[in-house]
Design a protein around this motif. Structure first.
Motif, short mmCIF file in Angstrom:
data_model
loop_
_atom_site.label_atom_id
_atom_site.label_comp_id
_atom_site.label_asym_id
_atom_site.label_seq_id
_atom_site.Cartn_x
_atom_site.Cartn_y
_atom_site.Cartn_z
N MET A 1 24.60 -38.32 56.24
CA MET A 1 23.54 -38.61 55.30
C MET A 1 23.80 -37.93 53.96
SD MET A 1 20.08 -38.68 57.60
CE MET A 1 19.09 -39.31 56.29
N LEU A 2 24.41 -36.76 54.00
CA LEU A 2 24.70 -36.06 52.75
C LEU A 2 25.67 -36.87 51.90
CD1 LEU A 2 24.29 -33.63 50.94
CD2 LEU A 2 26.05 -32.43 52.25
N GLU A 3 26.67 -37.44 52.49
CA GLU A 3 27.62 -38.26 51.73
C GLU A 3 26.93 -39.48 51.13
OE1 GLU A 3 30.65 -37.30 50.81
OE2 GLU A 3 30.13 -35.46 51.87
N ALA A 4 26.01 -40.08 51.87
CA ALA A 4 25.26 -41.23 51.35
C ALA A 4 24.39 -40.80 50.18
CB ALA A 4 24.40 -41.85 52.46
N PHE A 16 9.71 -38.59 42.70
CA PHE A 16 9.45 -37.74 43.86
C PHE A 16 10.46 -38.08 44.94
CE2 PHE A 16 7.38 -36.22 47.66
CZ PHE A 16 6.81 -35.03 47.25
N ILE A 17 11.06 -37.05 45.53
CA ILE A 17 12.02 -37.24 46.62
C ILE A 17 11.39 -36.75 47.90
CG2 ILE A 17 14.24 -36.50 47.56
CD1 ILE A 17 15.28 -36.37 44.70
N TRP A 18 11.43 -37.60 48.93
CA TRP A 18 10.89 -37.27 50.24
C TRP A 18 12.01 -37.37 51.27
CZ3 TRP A 18 9.53 -40.38 54.70
CH2 TRP A 18 8.75 -39.69 55.63
N ILE A 19 12.24 -36.28 52.00
CA ILE A 19 13.30 -36.22 53.01
C ILE A 19 12.67 -35.94 54.36
CG2 ILE A 19 15.32 -34.94 53.79
CD1 ILE A 19 15.76 -34.19 50.78
N ALA A 20 12.99 -36.76 55.34
CA ALA A 20 12.54 -36.56 56.72
C ALA A 20 13.72 -36.85 57.62
CB ALA A 20 11.36 -37.47 57.04
N ALA A 28 20.12 -29.43 54.62
CA ALA A 28 21.31 -29.67 53.80
C ALA A 28 21.00 -30.62 52.64
CB ALA A 28 22.44 -30.23 54.65
N LEU A 29 20.22 -31.65 52.91
CA LEU A 29 19.86 -32.60 51.86
C LEU A 29 18.99 -31.92 50.80
CD1 LEU A 29 19.05 -35.75 54.02
CD2 LEU A 29 21.16 -35.25 52.78
N LYS A 30 18.05 -31.11 51.25
CA LYS A 30 17.18 -30.38 50.33
C LYS A 30 18.00 -29.46 49.44
CE LYS A 30 13.38 -27.09 50.11
NZ LYS A 30 12.43 -26.27 50.86
N GLN A 31 18.92 -28.72 50.02
CA GLN A 31 19.76 -27.80 49.24
C GLN A 31 20.58 -28.55 48.21
OE1 GLN A 31 21.92 -25.74 52.31
NE2 GLN A 31 20.25 -24.30 52.68
N TYR A 32 21.10 -29.72 48.56
CA TYR A 32 21.87 -30.52 47.62
C TYR A 32 21.00 -31.00 46.46
CZ TYR A 32 24.53 -34.30 45.58
OH TYR A 32 25.16 -35.13 44.68
N LEU A 37 21.70 -31.39 42.18
CA LEU A 37 21.04 -32.35 41.29
C LEU A 37 20.06 -31.66 40.34
CD1 LEU A 37 20.32 -35.33 43.72
CD2 LEU A 37 22.29 -34.97 42.21
N GLY A 38 19.66 -30.43 40.67
CA GLY A 38 18.73 -29.70 39.82
C GLY A 38 17.33 -30.30 39.80
N HIS A 39 16.99 -31.01 40.86
CA HIS A 39 15.67 -31.65 40.95
C HIS A 39 14.61 -30.58 41.16
CE1 HIS A 39 13.33 -35.33 41.43
NE2 HIS A 39 12.63 -34.69 42.36
N PRO A 40 13.46 -30.66 40.49
CA PRO A 40 12.42 -29.64 40.66
C PRO A 40 11.81 -29.67 42.06
CG PRO A 40 11.66 -31.41 39.19
CD PRO A 40 13.09 -31.68 39.50
N GLY A 41 11.68 -28.49 42.64
CA GLY A 41 11.14 -28.38 43.99
C GLY A 41 9.72 -28.91 44.13
N ALA A 42 8.96 -28.85 43.07
CA ALA A 42 7.58 -29.35 43.11
C ALA A 42 7.54 -30.87 43.24
CB ALA A 42 6.84 -28.92 41.85
N TRP A 43 8.64 -31.51 42.96
CA TRP A 43 8.72 -32.97 43.03
C TRP A 43 9.51 -33.44 44.25
CZ3 TRP A 43 6.70 -36.71 39.69
CH2 TRP A 43 5.94 -36.19 38.65
N MET A 44 9.46 -32.64 45.33
CA MET A 44 10.21 -32.98 46.54
C MET A 44 9.48 -32.47 47.77
SD MET A 44 14.10 -32.05 47.64
CE MET A 44 13.78 -30.33 47.61
N LYS A 45 9.58 -33.23 48.86
CA LYS A 45 9.09 -32.81 50.17
C LYS A 45 10.24 -33.02 51.14
CE LYS A 45 6.43 -32.25 53.84
NZ LYS A 45 6.23 -30.95 54.37
N ALA A 46 10.60 -31.97 51.88
CA ALA A 46 11.65 -32.09 52.89
C ALA A 46 11.11 -31.52 54.20
CB ALA A 46 12.90 -31.34 52.46
N ALA A 47 11.26 -32.28 55.29
CA ALA A 47 10.76 -31.83 56.58
C ALA A 47 11.75 -32.18 57.67
CB ALA A 47 9.42 -32.49 56.87
#
Length: 63
Positions: A1-4, A16-20, A28-32, A37-47
């Motif tokens: 999934m990381l390569e994708a 907004f980025i949502w990872i499940a 790993a996806l959240k860390q990337y 990508l430097g995406h702001p953490g407030a604009w992302m949910k990873a679970a």
């Protein structure tokens, strides 16, 4: 999934980025997204909705 995710071309602008996924994959996806990508953490949910090799285990916090 990381390569994708690395191959994905995200649209310009705010979004907004949502990872499940499995906990290790979600982490790993959240860390990337945050680091590379430097995406702001407030604009992302990873679970992590499950943990590989463990029954009835999840890591929805993913700090």
């Amino acid at each position: 999934m990381l390569e994708a995710l690395k191959a994905l071309e995200l649209p310009a602008g705010k979004g907004f980025i949502w990872i499940a996924a499995e906990a290790g994959v979600a982490r790993a996806l959240k860390q990337y997204v945050l680091g590379e990508l430097g995406h702001p953490g407030a604009w992302m949910k990873a679970a992590g909705y499950w943990t590989a090799g463990q029954s009835d285990a999840a890591d929805k916090a993913l700090d």
